[in-house]
Scaffold this motif. Structure first.
Motif: not given
Length: 182
Positions: A162-163, A165-167, A169-170
């Motif tokens: 999840l981290a 994927r979030r990084a 995307r950001e």
């Protein structure tokens, strides 16, 4: 750490790890080889996906699709004539997804020596209904200390997935805001 994801509804009874654990065995033939004369990694990956899919379907009580494969490790080459055993079990469950851990073992078909671990992988499956929409899965209930350890490690892998994927995307949003196109 708990053995249950915080977002799991309690209206579906949980299932013990042993309820869906499975082993798929296959003897490797010349049709399975790569240009080096050993078994093609893609053949092993398909067996891993097949075994993990069976476990995910058993655990969830219906169709489940592969969402991701993490950490596929090839530890030793597999040869023609090897009897390959792909052992899979659910390590962790969320609301609609589950992580399946897989160990790949190989032994010579005509020898009585113990099997050797030749690979491992972690796959995430999403349970889907007849329309392909996510559906709830039962909580996995670890039964042994090994199952509890696997469940805790799976939660760590989930946090990292999840981290990551979030990084990503950001970063993509930042680059788009700066006018970069991918």
């Amino acid at each position: 750490m708990t053995d249950q994801a915080p977002d799991v509804d309690q209206d579906i009874p949980g299932k013990p790890t042993s309820a869906s654990r499975t082993t798929l065995s296959h003897i490797m033939t010349h049709n399975d080889t790569n240009l080096l004369g050993t078994v093609h990694g893609g053949v092993i990956m398909k067996l891993v996906d097949d075994a993990a899919g069976a476990v995910a379907g058993r655990h969830s009580g219906g169709p489940a699709v592969t969402a991701s494969m993490d950490e596929m490790a090839f530890l030793e080459p597999v040869r023609v004539g090897d009897l390959v055993h792909v052992k899979a079990q659910v390590n962790w469950t969320g609301r609609t997804s589950m992580e399946v851990g897989v160990r790949v073992l190989a032994e010579r078909w005509n020898e009585s020596a113990p099997a050797t671990q030749v690979g491992s992988a972690y796959l995430v499956f999403a349970a889907v209904d007849a329309d392909g929409k996510p559906r709830q899965v039962p909580q996995v209930i670890p039964e042994t200390e090994r199952d509890r350890r696997r469940n805790q490690e799976a939660q760590i892998r989930r946090t990292h997935r999840l981290a990551r994927r979030r990084a990503i995307r950001e970063l993509r949003e930042k680059r788009a805001a700066e006018g970069f196109e991918d």
